[in-house]
Design a protein around this motif. Structure first.
Motif, short mmCIF file in Angstrom:
data_model
loop_
_atom_site.label_atom_id
_atom_site.label_comp_id
_atom_site.label_asym_id
_atom_site.label_seq_id
_atom_site.Cartn_x
_atom_site.Cartn_y
_atom_site.Cartn_z
N SER A 27 8.01 -9.97 -0.85
CA SER A 27 7.17 -10.05 0.20
C SER A 27 7.04 -11.34 0.48
N TRP A 28 7.09 -12.41 -0.35
CA TRP A 28 5.82 -13.81 -0.06
C TRP A 28 7.47 -14.71 0.19
N PHE A 29 7.61 -14.98 -0.70
CA PHE A 29 8.72 -15.86 -0.67
C PHE A 29 10.72 -16.08 -0.86
N ALA A 30 10.65 -14.69 -0.10
CA ALA A 30 11.97 -14.98 0.39
C ALA A 30 12.20 -16.13 1.19
N ARG A 31 11.17 -16.10 2.47
CA ARG A 31 11.44 -16.35 3.73
C ARG A 31 11.00 -18.31 3.34
N MET A 32 11.26 -18.54 1.98
CA MET A 32 9.96 -19.73 1.62
C MET A 32 11.29 -20.95 1.56
N ASP A 33 11.28 -22.35 2.26
CA ASP A 33 12.37 -23.05 2.04
C ASP A 33 11.86 -24.54 1.55
N LEU A 34 11.95 -25.19 1.40
CA LEU A 34 12.24 -26.39 1.03
C LEU A 34 12.22 -27.30 2.24
N GLU A 35 11.34 -28.51 2.78
CA GLU A 35 11.44 -29.37 3.65
C GLU A 35 12.20 -30.93 2.77
N ALA A 36 10.91 -30.96 2.13
CA ALA A 36 11.64 -32.12 2.29
C ALA A 36 10.50 -32.31 0.24
N SER A 45 8.56 -24.80 3.72
CA SER A 45 7.76 -24.14 5.27
C SER A 45 8.26 -22.28 4.80
N VAL A 46 7.43 -22.08 5.16
CA VAL A 46 7.51 -20.20 5.58
C VAL A 46 7.25 -19.69 6.87
N PRO A 47 7.81 -19.37 7.77
CA PRO A 47 8.12 -18.64 9.12
C PRO A 47 6.09 -17.98 9.64
N GLY A 216 4.68 0.15 10.10
CA GLY A 216 4.71 -1.93 11.74
C GLY A 216 4.87 -3.12 10.73
N PHE A 217 4.23 -3.52 9.05
CA PHE A 217 3.70 -4.35 8.79
C PHE A 217 4.89 -4.29 7.63
N VAL A 218 6.14 -3.92 7.54
CA VAL A 218 7.21 -3.86 6.15
C VAL A 218 8.05 -4.54 7.12
N SER A 219 8.49 -3.67 8.48
CA SER A 219 9.39 -4.01 9.55
C SER A 219 9.32 -5.48 9.99
N ALA A 220 7.90 -5.44 10.28
CA ALA A 220 7.81 -7.11 11.02
C ALA A 220 8.00 -8.39 9.92
N LEU A 221 7.58 -7.93 8.54
CA LEU A 221 8.52 -9.20 7.44
C LEU A 221 9.58 -9.52 7.70
N GLN A 248 0.39 2.72 0.23
CA GLN A 248 1.55 2.29 -1.17
C GLN A 248 2.51 1.51 -1.15
N GLY A 249 2.73 1.28 -2.04
CA GLY A 249 3.69 -0.19 -2.61
C GLY A 249 2.53 -1.54 -2.81
N LYS A 250 2.89 -2.33 -3.41
CA LYS A 250 2.13 -3.38 -4.02
C LYS A 250 2.01 -4.38 -3.09
N SER A 251 2.69 -5.08 -2.34
CA SER A 251 2.96 -5.54 -0.90
C SER A 251 2.01 -5.48 0.15
N THR A 252 2.36 -3.88 0.71
CA THR A 252 1.22 -3.45 1.42
C THR A 252 0.06 -3.82 1.20
N GLN A 253 -0.23 -3.04 -0.08
CA GLN A 253 -1.71 -3.18 0.29
C GLN A 253 -2.33 -4.37 0.14
N ALA A 254 -1.37 -5.51 -0.40
CA ALA A 254 -1.68 -6.83 -0.50
C ALA A 254 -1.96 -7.23 1.19
N GLU A 255 -1.08 -6.50 1.89
CA GLU A 255 -1.20 -7.13 3.70
C GLU A 255 -2.32 -6.08 4.14
N PHE A 256 -2.32 -4.99 3.44
CA PHE A 256 -3.42 -4.10 4.16
C PHE A 256 -5.01 -5.27 3.62
#
Ligand code: ADP
Ligand code: MG
Length: 479
Positions: A27-36, A45-47, A216-221, A248-256
């Motif tokens: 949910s949170w780290f898959a899109r995190m990149d190392l920049e330097a 960085s994150v999107p 909406g949120f899950v697909s947005a992510l 339902q779902g931990k990450s959805t609730q976090a987002e909520f």
């Protein structure tokens, strides 16, 4: 960036995933990149801005700790937002320098700017986010058609207050949290707010079911447009979420939770409906629950008979708009109001049947017809709950033995029969299982109970006196 840095980064990701679990990680780290990595600072960085603030407020220390496990000289994490637009605009294989330039440009745009820069259009034009269009609304669910009675006065008043508030009015209660059982008008009120608020044009009101919110949120992510989603949310004056118990779902609730906090802190109105009070939403964490409880929590009670009558009357009026010949005499309305369940949906169902019958057969609506048509919607008389203790007490009295005789292991005839009768009654008048009944009769085996039940069943067919005794006992117990 050196290969060694990339390798460290891979190990940090593994460690992070192991620590937070797959669900949170993706949910949170898959899109995190190392920049330097520059001296003691790791730049990641994150999107989206949203991911950035989320990670910063919830996981900054953990991320740093994972890096320090690789290299203890590292002392600082810098999180930046990379621009998806820039990323996709430049070719995949780009020289490292160009990437650094892009990143710093996006740093300027997103961290120096105050959010006013380059805001995507509202209402998700072109982003394909169905969720941002809101869930469909029923044109009949308005304040005009909402009947106010004792059980919903406060909820209706609060809802109306929200609907008519002006853009810059101070928010009086936030969130407004309405809870009630099924069919008692939650969705009706929430949609009424949405219709009225949007008609007034002061504040954009968005109505979402919890499911739509999740979707909406899950697909947005997934499509990496959480930024667009968040920005669109920011354009909303009032966010209305229906049936929160389905979130339902931990990450959805976090987002909520994050959305809730962001909106409330920004002075936007949030309205929520659920089938239970905030304290009973077990799956949400304490902070969210207390935030939910921190506004105005209103319960709507069951629709009383009077209110049911008024709702029915209003419904008939509305139906006459399309079917002028449809007429329901007051005694029929009174009958339905009195007998049909408290659920608003059944009231509607009852009237629909009368209407259908009237249209199809041409027969006028009479009390007799109503009784026939709505029979299965009639509220069942709550059967009295019979307790095993009561059975034992009354049976013992009837046969002039003591309750402890019934529970004892004595096998004399004057105790055996009453004991069997009592077990038989326990089986037929309560929902207890055979083993449970056995336990309650001095720890007997369930086969003993079964034997007793069969025995009495067999006897009552022939023994009129016993059958009558049992009838009398049953009546005493059910009074
Ligand atoms: P919930 O969302 O609480 O389950 P709904 O809002 O869907 O319930 O209501 C069920 C039905 O009862 C709807 O047709 C609704 O219009 C009607 N209803 C409930 N309360 C009222 C009311 N106070 N006035 C008019 N209709 C009502
Ligand atoms: Mg509903």
């Amino acid at each position: 960036m050196s290969n060694a840095d990339q390798e460290s980064w891979s190990r940090v990701k593994e460690r992070l995933r192991a620590e937070v679990g797959d669900d949170v990680y993706s949910s949170w780290f898959a899109r995190m990149d190392l920049e330097a990595i520059e001296e003691a600072t790791v730049r990641l960085s994150v999107p989206t801005r949203f991911l950035k603030s989320w990670i910063q407020s919830h996981y900054a220390e953990r991320v740093l700790a994972c890096w320090q496990a690789q290299d203890e000289k590292l002392s600082r994490i810098e999180l930046i937002v990379r621009s998806a637009v820039l990323r996709t605009a430049v070719p995949q294989k780009k020289p490292e320098l160009a990437q650094v330039a892009n990143v710093s440009e996006s740093v300027n745009r997103f961290t120096n700017g105050n959010g006013a820069v380059h805001r995507p259009p509202l209402a998700a034009e072109g982003t394909g986010h169905e969720a941002l269009g809101g869930s469909p609304l029923d044109p009949r669910l308005t304040f005009e058609t909402f009947v106010v009675g004792r059980s919903n006065t406060l909820a209706q008043a609060a809802a109306k207050q929200v609907a008519i508030a002006k853009r810059n009015d101070p928010v009086m209660f936030n969130p407004l949290y309405i809870h009630a059982g099924v069919g008692l008008g939650k969705t009706h009120l929430l949609q009424a707010i949405t219709w009225m608020g949007n008609a007034a044009g002061e504040r954009k009101v968005l109505y979402l079911t919890a499911e739509k919110f999740m979707y909406g949120f899950v697909s947005a992510l997934r499509t990496q447009t959480a930024l667009a989603f968040k920005d669109a949310l920011r354009g909303i004056g009032v966010l209305v979420i229906d049936d929160l118990q389905f979130l339902q779902g931990k990450s959805t609730q976090a987002e909520f939770c994050h959305t809730l906090n962001a909106l409330i802190d920004a002075g936007r109105q949030v309205v929520i409906a659920a089938d239970r009070p905030p304290s009973d939403l077990e799956s949400l964490d304490d902070r969210v629950r207390s935030r939910l409880a921190g506004g105005l929590v209103v319960e709507m009670g069951g629709l009383g008979e009077e209110l049911r009558f008024e709702i029915l009357k209003a419904r008939v009026q509305a139906a006459r708009g399309h079917h002028p010949s449809f007429d329901v005499p007051a005694p029929v309305l009174a009958y339905i109001a009195k007998t049909v369940t408290h659920n608003g949906r059944d009231l509607e169902g009852a009237l629909n049947r009368l209407l259908a019958h009237n249209k199809l057969t041409g027969h006028p609506v009479t009390l007799e017809m109503a009784e026939r048509e709505v029979r299965d919607l009639v509220r069942p008389q709550e059967p009295k709950r019979v307790k095993i203790e009561d059975i034992q007490r009354i049976v013992a009295r009837q046969y002039n033995v003591s309750r402890s005789d019934l529970l004892s292991s004595r096998r004399t005839a004057n105790v055996v029969r009453p004991r069997q009768v009592a077990m038989y009654l326990a089986k037929t008048l309560t929902l207890r299982s055979l083993p449970e009944i056995g336990r309650r009769f001095g720890g007997r085996d369930h086969t003993t109970v079964l034997h007793a039940v069969r025995k009495i069943e067999g006897l009552v067919g022939n023994d009129m006196a016993l059958a009558e005794e049992i009838e009398i006992l049953k009546r005493q117990l059910q009074e």
